[in-house]
Design an enzyme around this catalytic site. Sequence first.
Site, short mmCIF file in Angstrom:
data_model
loop_
_atom_site.label_atom_id
_atom_site.label_comp_id
_atom_site.label_asym_id
_atom_site.label_seq_id
_atom_site.Cartn_x
_atom_site.Cartn_y
_atom_site.Cartn_z
N CYS A 1 -6.46 1.87 5.53
CA CYS A 1 -7.05 0.62 6.02
C CYS A 1 -6.46 0.32 7.41
O CYS A 1 -5.59 1.04 7.91
CB CYS A 1 -6.73 -0.51 5.04
SG CYS A 1 -4.99 -0.99 5.00
N CYS B 1 -2.61 -0.12 7.39
CA CYS B 1 -1.90 1.14 7.26
C CYS B 1 -2.06 2.02 8.50
O CYS B 1 -1.12 2.69 8.93
CB CYS B 1 -2.35 1.86 6.00
SG CYS B 1 -1.86 0.98 4.49
N GLU C 1 0.82 3.97 1.71
CA GLU C 1 1.23 4.43 3.03
C GLU C 1 2.39 3.60 3.57
O GLU C 1 3.36 4.15 4.10
CB GLU C 1 0.07 4.34 4.03
CG GLU C 1 -1.17 5.11 3.65
CD GLU C 1 -2.20 4.25 2.93
OE1 GLU C 1 -1.85 3.58 1.94
OE2 GLU C 1 -3.37 4.27 3.36
N HIS D 1 0.85 -1.19 0.00
CA HIS D 1 0.00 0.00 0.00
C HIS D 1 0.89 1.25 0.00
O HIS D 1 2.00 1.24 0.53
CB HIS D 1 -0.91 0.02 1.22
CG HIS D 1 -1.97 -1.03 1.19
ND1 HIS D 1 -3.11 -0.94 1.96
CD2 HIS D 1 -2.09 -2.19 0.49
CE1 HIS D 1 -3.88 -1.99 1.74
NE2 HIS D 1 -3.27 -2.77 0.85
#
Length: 157
Positions: free
Chosen positions: A91, A94, A63, A61
């Site tokens: 999410c 993260c 992040e 991801h």
Amino acid sequence: MMATAPKSNKNASSPMDIALNEAHIAFAADEVPVGAVIVRDGKIIAQAHNLTRTPPDPTGHAEIRAIRMACSALQSERIGDCDLYVTLEPCAMCAAAISFARIRRLYYGVADPKGGAVESGGRFFSQPTCHHAPEVYPAMAEHEAAAILKEFFQNKR
């Protein structure tokens, strides 16, 4: 606790504009278009986009990738004097990484009712097991962030 987002600086070098550009890079690579930027003392120290399909990496991801880059650049697992700008509500994975890295402020574009964990879902930072909660500023460049996601998923149908 949610805070009101400050007025966005609309010049091309604002952190959220760069995060949006990273989202466009992800879109072009057929990745879910999410971009992230980490800022310290007014300077960008990391920027990334989703990269989960090539190579296959469910932790790829934007992040997580940006946090890894920032930690490497600063040679520390805690980057508490840094701010994270991301185009989509983080999410749970993260949000946990943001907490563990001790990110000072989180600015994000559009809420994610299905997968988000800041103002949606499990609200990670509100849990008693959360060790650190950043200041949170939702809805920064919300329309732009939503538009790229909408276009991406419409193209998938």
